[in-house]
Design an enzyme around this catalytic site. Structure first.
Site, short mmCIF file in Angstrom:
data_model
loop_
_atom_site.label_atom_id
_atom_site.label_comp_id
_atom_site.label_asym_id
_atom_site.label_seq_id
_atom_site.Cartn_x
_atom_site.Cartn_y
_atom_site.Cartn_z
CG ASP A 33 -1.97 -1.06 1.16
OD1 ASP A 33 -1.97 -1.81 0.14
OD2 ASP A 33 -2.76 -1.17 2.10
CD GLU A 35 6.50 -1.26 -3.05
OE1 GLU A 35 7.10 -1.33 -4.13
OE2 GLU A 35 6.15 -2.26 -2.39
CB SER A 82 -37.03 -7.88 -14.11
OG SER A 82 -38.27 -8.13 -14.70
CG LEU A 83 -33.33 -12.21 -14.29
CD1 LEU A 83 -32.22 -12.58 -13.33
CD2 LEU A 83 -33.12 -12.91 -15.61
CD GLU A 113 -22.92 -13.81 -13.49
OE1 GLU A 113 -22.29 -13.02 -12.78
OE2 GLU A 113 -22.88 -13.79 -14.73
CE LYS A 115 -32.18 -11.74 -9.07
NZ LYS A 115 -32.44 -10.69 -8.08
CG ASP A 117 -30.01 -8.53 -1.98
OD1 ASP A 117 -30.71 -8.01 -2.85
OD2 ASP A 117 -30.44 -8.89 -0.87
NE ARG A 136 -33.81 -3.93 -14.00
CZ ARG A 136 -35.05 -4.13 -13.60
NH1 ARG A 136 -35.53 -3.42 -12.60
NH2 ARG A 136 -35.81 -5.03 -14.19
CE1 TYR A 225 -26.48 -7.99 -14.95
CE2 TYR A 225 -25.69 -7.94 -12.69
CZ TYR A 225 -26.60 -7.54 -13.65
OH TYR A 225 -27.61 -6.71 -13.32
CE LYS A 290 -26.92 -13.70 -16.40
NZ LYS A 290 -25.91 -12.66 -16.36
CE LYS A 314 -36.01 -13.38 -5.84
NZ LYS A 314 -35.59 -12.11 -5.33
CB CYS A 465 -30.79 -6.96 37.44
SG CYS A 465 -30.23 -8.50 36.70
CB CYS A 468 -29.61 -10.45 40.74
SG CYS A 468 -28.90 -8.87 40.24
CB CYS A 483 -27.17 -6.28 36.15
SG CYS A 483 -27.03 -6.94 37.81
CB CYS A 490 -26.09 -10.72 38.77
SG CYS A 490 -27.33 -10.86 37.48
S1 IVH Z 1 -28.50 -10.95 -15.32
C1 IVH Z 1 -32.06 -10.11 -18.34
N1 IVH Z 1 -26.83 -11.55 -13.44
O1 IVH Z 1 -31.01 -9.31 -10.64
C2 IVH Z 1 -31.67 -9.88 -16.95
N2 IVH Z 1 -28.67 -10.14 -12.88
O2 IVH Z 1 -34.03 -9.20 -12.12
C3 IVH Z 1 -30.20 -9.83 -16.81
N3 IVH Z 1 -28.65 -9.40 -10.55
O3 IVH Z 1 -31.81 -6.21 -10.84
C4 IVH Z 1 -29.80 -9.85 -15.41
N4 IVH Z 1 -26.81 -10.42 -9.96
O4 IVH Z 1 -29.31 -6.36 -11.03
C5 IVH Z 1 -27.95 -10.88 -13.75
N5 IVH Z 1 -25.23 -12.14 -11.89
C6 IVH Z 1 -26.34 -11.48 -12.21
C7 IVH Z 1 -27.04 -10.71 -11.26
C8 IVH Z 1 -28.20 -10.06 -11.64
C9 IVH Z 1 -27.80 -9.64 -9.56
C10 IVH Z 1 -29.86 -8.56 -10.44
C11 IVH Z 1 -29.94 -7.51 -11.49
C12 IVH Z 1 -31.40 -7.24 -11.66
C13 IVH Z 1 -32.01 -8.49 -11.16
C14 IVH Z 1 -32.68 -9.20 -12.31
#
Ligand code: IVH
Length: 730
Positions: A33, A35, A82-83, A113, A115, A117, A136, A225, A290, A314, A465, A468, A483, A490
Site C-alpha cells: 500500500d 508503494e 428483469s428475471l 452466477e 445473484k 443483492d 436501471r 455480468y 442463463k 431464489k 435487573c 437478581c 445490572c 447476579c
Molecule cells: S442478469 C435479463 N446476473 O437481478 C436480466 N442479474 O431481475 C439480466 N442481478 O436487478 C440480469 N446479480 O441487477 C444478472 N449475476 C447477475 C445478477 C443479476 C444480480 C440482479 C440484477 C437485476 C435483477 C434481475
C-alpha cells in the site's frame, strides 16, 4: 525537462491503473500500500505543477468537483429486463423443459452466477473511457449517476488494451461486501456517525448521493455480468465468452460464474452456492441461470420485460415481516442488559424465528419500536435475527400493511418476495426501491412524545435487573444498560460468564452446555468458574437428566481443560473488550500472567491493537480484588499453561521508549508504531528524558526541539527503515 515530466506523468497513470486493476479487480496486489500511495502522491504532485495535463480519466480524478443539483434522466438503448423467479428444483426443471421445447431439444449449456443483492447499473464505454453510468430505473429509463460511479475503484475509468468495441454498454451489480459493511458501520458507530441499514440499502443510497464525495467514502464494488448495447463488429458467441472479454478489458467479473453443461450440473451449482452462501463475501438472494449460447438466447427471445433464456433461482428470503408481541430483557456476562423482541413466529432465512435482538434502548428508540408493531426481521446465515425496521401500518406505500391478513408465515415470505422483485412488479419495484430510500443511513429517532402520557405499548428499560433485582444503571452517554451487581452476585451474569469460560475458544469444556450451567448455578453448586473444578461425581450424578456416566465424562473434560494456553485462559476470564485476538496479543506480549496482572494502562497500550479503552478495562479487571482472587483460585485448582518464550526479553528494543513525530512518507504512523512494538519498544506520544529514540519525518515540530533539549537521539525515516530491515521487520 517538461518532456520527461510529461512522460513520467503518463507512466504514473499507467502504473496506477495497472495496480488499481490488480488490487480492485483481480484481488491480487503486487505492491505494498505504501508503494502505491507513493506513486499516487507523485502523480498528484506532478498534476499540481501542470494542471493543464490533468486528464479526465486520470486516476486522481475519480471524485469530481461540485455536487449535482439533481440526477439527469437516461433512456436505456436496450431495455434492462428483469428475471423470472423460480424457488424449487421442479420449477427450474420446468423452465429448462420450456427452453428445450422451444429449441427443438438442442443441447443446452448454462452460465450460472450468484445473484448479488445490490443495485443494477449500466455503464457506457466510449473509446475505452467510461462515458456514462446509469441506474436501471424502471428498465426503460434510469438516472445518470456517472459522477458517483466514477468514484468506485473497481470500475475502470479507462479500459485495458485497445480491443474493446468503440462504444458499448456493460451491465452489472454495484454492492457493498459484508466485511466492508461491517467495517463501515463499526467506524461510523465509533465516530458517532449514522450507520448504514443493510448492504443493499447502503449501496442504493450511496449511488443516490448528489455529492460524489459522499459516494467516494462508501466501500462500493462492482461485478459486471453482461453486455447491453454493443457497437463495433465483434459479437460474442456465448455468455461465458462475453464475461471473459469483459475481464480482459479490465472490468471486474465474478469468479463464481461457471459454465455448466446440463440441468443436473446446474442443480449441483445451486446446491454448492447455497451451502456457501454465508461464506460468500457479499449478500446474495439466489443464482442467475442463463442459457450460455447467445444464438440460443436470441432464438428464445423475451416476453414482456423478461427474457425466456434466463431465470433467477431464489433462496429462502432472509427478510420477512412479523409482529412484536413482547420485549424481554436478558442479562449478559458483563451485566449488559439486552432487549430481545418476542415475535409472532415467522419463517425467514430457512428457519422459524421467534426471537430477535434489539441490541439496546437506543436501537429501540431509533427504530421507533412499540409493542405490537409490525416489523421487518432479517436472518442471514447464522447471524442472530435482527429487527431492521418498523413497518408503519396504514400508509399503504410499500404495500406491507396488506400483509396483515397473511396467516401462514411462509406466505408472508412469498408475498414479500413478490412485492420487491416479482416478475410482474419487479420493474417498478426496482426503481421504487431506490426512490423509497432517499436516505440509506439510519434515521434519527422521532421526536419524543410527552412521557407523562403512559402508553402501554411503550418499551421501557426495567429499573431492576430481571435476574437478581439489583438496580439497573445506564451511564450518561452510553447506550448499554447494565445490572449494577458484581458478576458473582447476579445469577444471570454468573451463568453467562460460566458459559463463556467453558466455550470452545476459551477453556473448551466439552459437555458443559447452557442447560447444565443453569442447573449448576440454580442449585448453588457453582458460583465461580473455579467451583467447576471442585464438583464431585456424586453431586453431579444426582442432578436431573444426568447419569453417572455423563457426570464422569464431564469431570474428565473439566480435568482436561486445566491444561490450556495463556491466550485461551486470558480470553476465558471474560474481561470486557478482550476478545480472542486481543487475548492472543496480550499473551504474546507479556509471556505470562504475572506481568499482565501487574501491567499499568501505559504498559498495556503498547500491545498491538490495545487502545486506551481496552487498556483501561484490562487494568480495571486486574485491580479488582475479586477478580485477582478468582485467578488465584483457578490456578490453585490446577489450571496451567506452557510457558510462552518471554518475547519481551528477546526483543531488540525491549525496555526502550520511542517517539514518532512528523509524517512518514512510506508508512502510516500506526503501522510504524506496530513495528516498533513488535520489536519490544514502547511508543509514547511525548518526548521525555527517558525517551530512547525519536523518529522524525518532515514537519516534525515541538517534539524534535524537546529531543534536542534532552539530548535524545533522533533518526530520520531512512535510518528507521534501515533499522526495521536489519531486524527483519519490513
Ligand atoms: S442478469 C435479463 N446476473 O437481478 C436480466 N442479474 O431481475 C439480466 N442481478 O436487478 C440480469 N446479480 O441487477 C444478472 N449475476 C447477475 C445478477 C443479476 C444480480 C440482479 C440484477 C437485476 C435483477 C434481475
Amino acid at each position: 525537462m517538461t518532456d520527461s515530466a510529461r512522460a513520467r506523468l503518463d507512466e504514473l497513470c499507467r502504473l496506477i491503473r495497472h495496480h488499481d486493476r490488480l488490487y480492485h479487480v483481480l484481488d491480487a496486489p503486487e505492491i505494498a500500500d505504501a508503494e502505491y500511495d507513493a506513486l499516487f502522491s507523485e502523480l498528484q504532485a506532478l498534476e499540481r505543477q501542470h494542471p493543464d495535463w490533468v486528464a479526465d480519466d486520470s486516476p486522481s480524478q475519480r471524485v469530481g468537483g461540485t455536487p449535482l443539483a439533481e440526477f439527469a434522466a437516461v433512456t436505456h438503448e436496450v431495455a434492462m429486463l428483469s428475471l423470472e423467479k423460480v424457488a424449487t428444483a421442479n420449477e427450474l426443471a420446468e423452465w429448462h423443459g420450456r427452453c428445450l421445447a422451444r429449441l427443438g431439444n438442442e443441447p443446452l449449456a448454462f452460465c450460472c452466477e450468484p445473484k448479488i443483492d445490490g443495485v443494477a447499473v449500466a455503464l457506457i464505454y466510449e473509446n475505452g473511457r467510461l462515458a456514462l453510468a446509469a441506474t436501471r430505473g424502471d428498465g426503460r429509463a434510469g438516472e445518470d449517476i456517472t459522477a458517483n460511479v466514477r468514484t468506485i475503484p473497481s470500475v475502470p475509468l479507462r479500459l485495458q488494451g485497445d480491443e474493446a468495441p468503440p462504444r458499448f454498454e456493460v451491465r452489472g451489480e454495484i454492492y457493498i461486501s459484508k466485511q466492508d459493511f461491517k467495517a463501515f458501520n463499526d467506524r461510523a458507530k465509533a465516530a458517532g456517525e449514522r450507520t448504514l441499514v443493510n448492504p443493499r440499502n447502503g449501496a442504493a443510497g450511496s449511488l443516490r448521493q448528489l455529492d460524489p464525495k459522499i459516494t467516494a467514502a462508501r466501500p462500493l464494488k462492482m461485478y459486471c455480468y453482461s453486455l447491453g448495447w454493443l457497437g463495433g463488429n465483434w459479437r460474442p458467441q456465448t455468455q461465458v465468452e462475453a464475461l471473459e472479454r469483459l475481464a480482459a478489458w479490465g472490468l471486474r467479473t465474478n469468479p463464481e460464474a461457471k459454465l455448466v453443461q446440463d440441468l443436473t450440473a446446474c442443480q449441483a451449482y445451486l446446491g454448492d452456492i447455497e451451502q456457501r452462501r454465508d461464506a460468500l463475501a457479499y449478500d446474495i438472494d439466489g443464482v442467475v441461470v442463463k442459457v450460455n449460447s447467445l444464438d440460443q438466447q436470441r432464438r428464445l427471445g423475451a416476453v414482456t420485460r423478461r427474457p425466456r433464456w434466463a431465470v433467477a433461482y431464489k433462496y429462502p428470503a432472509e427478510e420477512a415481516t412479523t409482529r412484536v408481541l413482547d420485549v424481554d430483557f436478558q442479562v449478559g456476562r458483563t451485566g449488559a442488559i439486552t432487549p430481545v423482541a418476542k415475535l409472532e413466529p415467522v419463517f425467514v432465512g430457512g428457519v422459524t424465528v421467534s426471537n430477535a435482538t434489539l441490541h439496546n434502548m437506543d436501537e429501540i428508540e431509533r427504530l421507533g419500536l412499540r409493542l405490537g408493531d409490525r416489523v421487518m426481521v432479517r436472518r442471514a446465515g447464522d447471524v442472530i435475527p435482527q429487527v431492521i425496521k418498523v413497518i408503519k401500518e396504514g400508509t399503504g406505500a410499500s404495500g406491507e400493511a396488506g400483509l396483515d391478513d397473511v396467516q401462514d408465515p411462509r406466505m408472508a415470505n412469498t408475498v414479500e418476495t413478490d412485492l420487491s422483485d416479482g416478475p410482474d412488479s419487479s420493474d417498478q419495484a426496482e426503481s421504487d426501491d431506490a426512490k423509497n430510500t432517499p436516505v440509506d443511513v439510519q434515521e434519527a429517532p422521532p421526536a419524543d412524545e410527552d412521557p407523562a402520557l403512559v402508553d402501554p405499548s411503550r418499551i421501557q428499560l426495567p429499573s431492576q435487573c430481571p435476574a437478581c433485582g439489583s438496580p439497573v444503571v445506564r451511564p450518561e452517554g452510553e447506550s448499554v444498560a447494565r445490572c449494577s451487581a458484581a458478576a458473582t452476585l447476579c445469577p444471570a451474569q454468573r451463568k453467562e460468564g460460566l458459559q463463556h469460560y467453558a466455550s470452545r475458544l476459551a477453556m473448551d469444556i466439552e459437555g458443559l452446555g447452557q442447560k447444565l450451567i443453569d442447573q449448576l448455578v440454580e442449585t448453588g453448586m457453582v458460583k465461580t468458574p473455579a467451583d467447576l473444578y471442585r464438583l464431585d461425581v456424586e453431586a453431579l450424578a444426582a442432578l436431573p437428566r444426568m447419569g453417572r456416566k455423563s457426570a464422569e465424562n464431564l469431570l474428565r473434560a473439566l480435568s482436561a481443560s486445566k491444561s490450556t494456553s495463556l491466550a485461551k485462559f486470558i480470553y476465558a476470564l471474560g474481561i470486557r473488550e478482550v476478545g480472542e485476538a486481543t487475548a492472543q496479543n496480550l499473551a504474546a506480549h507479556f509471556g505470562d500472567l504475572a506481568p499482565l496482572r501487574n501491567a499499568s494502562v501505559e504498559d498495556l497500550e503498547v500491545v498491538a491493537d490495545v487502545g486506551p479503552i481496552v487498556a483501561a478495562k484490562i487494568a480495571e479487571y486486574f485491580n479488582n480484588p475479586d477478580n485477582r482472587a478468582l485467578v488465584d483460585d483457578l490456578i490453585g485448582e490446577g489450571v496451567h499453561w506452557p510457558a510462552v518464550p518471554a518475547q519481551v526479553a528477546a526483543m531488540p528494543l525491549a525496555g526502550q521508549t520511542w517517539v514518532l513525530t512528523g509524517t512518514l512518507a512510506e508508512m502510516p504512523r500506526s503501522q510504524a508504531k506496530q513495528k516498533l512494538v513488535g520489536l519490544g519498544a514502547k511508543v509514547a506520544g511525548s518526548v521525555s528524558r527517558n525517551t530512547a529514540q525519536v523518529v522524525a519525518g518532515p514537519g516534525a515540530g515541538g517534539k524534535l526541539e524537546k529531543a534536542e533539549e534532552f539530548g535524545v537521539p533522533v533518526m530520520d525515516e531512512t535510518a528507521f527503515f534501515d533499522l526495521l530491515r536489519t531486524n527483519d521487520a519490513l
